[in-house]
Design a protein around this motif. Sequence first.
Motif, PDB file in Angstrom:
ATOM      1  N   ILE A  86       9.144  27.494  17.360  1.00 51.12           N
ATOM      2  CA  ILE A  86       7.693  27.616  17.332  1.00 51.12           C
ATOM      3  C   ILE A  86       7.316  28.220  15.979  1.00 51.12           C
ATOM      4  N   ALA A  87       6.599  27.459  15.178  1.00 43.80           N
ATOM      5  CA  ALA A  87       6.265  27.892  13.825  1.00 43.80           C
ATOM      6  C   ALA A  87       4.763  28.119  13.711  1.00 43.80           C
ATOM      7  N   PRO A  88       4.313  29.363  13.588  1.00 45.35           N
ATOM      8  CA  PRO A  88       2.877  29.599  13.416  1.00 45.35           C
ATOM      9  C   PRO A  88       2.404  29.036  12.088  1.00 45.35           C
ATOM     10  N   VAL A  89       1.218  28.452  12.084  1.00 43.30           N
ATOM     11  CA  VAL A  89       0.679  27.843  10.871  1.00 43.30           C
ATOM     12  C   VAL A  89      -0.520  28.643  10.388  1.00 43.30           C
ATOM     13  N   ARG A 111       1.087  16.427  10.140  1.00 43.79           N
ATOM     14  CA  ARG A 111       1.883  17.471  10.783  1.00 43.79           C
ATOM     15  C   ARG A 111       2.650  18.340   9.788  1.00 43.79           C
ATOM     16  N   TYR A 112       2.112  18.444   8.582  1.00 48.19           N
ATOM     17  CA  TYR A 112       2.673  19.400   7.637  1.00 48.19           C
ATOM     18  C   TYR A 112       1.985  20.742   7.812  1.00 48.19           C
ATOM     19  N   ARG A 113       2.743  21.778   7.588  1.00 43.14           N
ATOM     20  CA  ARG A 113       2.314  23.153   7.845  1.00 43.14           C
ATOM     21  C   ARG A 113       2.057  23.899   6.544  1.00 43.14           C
ATOM     22  N   LEU A 114       0.903  24.543   6.461  1.00 42.35           N
ATOM     23  CA  LEU A 114       0.639  25.494   5.390  1.00 42.35           C
ATOM     24  C   LEU A 114       1.003  26.871   5.924  1.00 42.35           C
ATOM     25  N   GLY A 115       2.022  27.497   5.320  1.00 42.89           N
ATOM     26  CA  GLY A 115       2.455  28.815   5.766  1.00 42.89           C
ATOM     27  C   GLY A 115       1.979  29.893   4.816  1.00 42.89           C
ATOM     28  N   TYR A 116       2.768  30.961   4.724  1.00 37.79           N
ATOM     29  CA  TYR A 116       2.379  32.098   3.897  1.00 37.79           C
ATOM     30  C   TYR A 116       2.855  31.979   2.455  1.00 37.79           C
ATOM     31  N   VAL A 158       7.712  22.871  16.578  1.00 42.49           N
ATOM     32  CA  VAL A 158       6.346  22.876  17.092  1.00 42.49           C
ATOM     33  C   VAL A 158       5.503  23.847  16.277  1.00 42.49           C
ATOM     34  N   GLY A 159       4.537  23.328  15.552  1.00 41.71           N
ATOM     35  CA  GLY A 159       3.594  24.186  14.861  1.00 41.71           C
ATOM     36  C   GLY A 159       2.496  24.617  15.813  1.00 41.71           C
ATOM     37  N   VAL A 160       2.062  25.865  15.726  1.00 38.42           N
ATOM     38  CA  VAL A 160       0.967  26.358  16.569  1.00 38.42           C
ATOM     39  C   VAL A 160      -0.078  27.030  15.694  1.00 38.42           C
ATOM     40  N   GLY A 161      -1.346  26.765  16.013  1.00 39.86           N
ATOM     41  CA  GLY A 161      -2.435  27.372  15.254  1.00 39.86           C
ATOM     42  C   GLY A 161      -3.767  27.046  15.880  1.00 39.86           C
TER      43      GLY A 161
END
Length: 215
Positions: free
Chosen positions: A154-157, A164-169, A188-191
């Motif tokens: 589970i990857a927080p976005v 479905r690409y994620r911008l992280g920190y 699984v990205g979650v946001g």
Amino acid sequence: MADKLETSEYASPPCFMHELAADFRTVASPSDSWRDVSRWRIAERKRLIDERLALDADERQAKSVRIAGRLDTVIGRPSGRTVGTYWPFRGEPDLRNWGIKIIERGGRIALPVVIQKGWPLEYRIWSPGDPLERGIWNMLVPSRGPAVLPDVVIAPVVGFDDARYRLGYGGGYFDRTLAIMARKPLIVGVGYTQSRLPSIYPQPHDIGMDVIVTD
């Protein structure tokens, strides 16, 4: 992660840049220059984090509950599986109660640990009552426990796009971690829905999510 990470990006090559348009969200692309993309991401990251921190606590909790319910549908039965989840940080969806229910339903949860800046994350099994300590950036992490390869990550976005690409920190920790995993987990990205972007302008080091779950 920390404020320092909001001013840098993962694996950035040296290059020069031209100035972006003032309205970052309406330009077709920040250009092919990584420096331009990095500058755009820094601005969007700050805007999106500020927006979610401004959410009322009750509203944030309601959104978290909706995300948790949708995660159950996406993941299915957790029995016998290890789910890599996280402790909420800077207004992220709070999935701690959901993680406890994973354990109650026969699964295990693992929390990410930053071993060293610039290294991949290490996931460690955690159960209620196991000791936690303050790790890098003062985040709570398991103080001990076996390192595992999760079946689900589970990857927080901070932000996400329709591809479905994620911008992280900006630290590149999830990308590094996923890139070296011997067995690919379900990612699984979650946001929050408000964090959707037309594109994050993915780069070669960016790894897409299998699915994004929002409120």
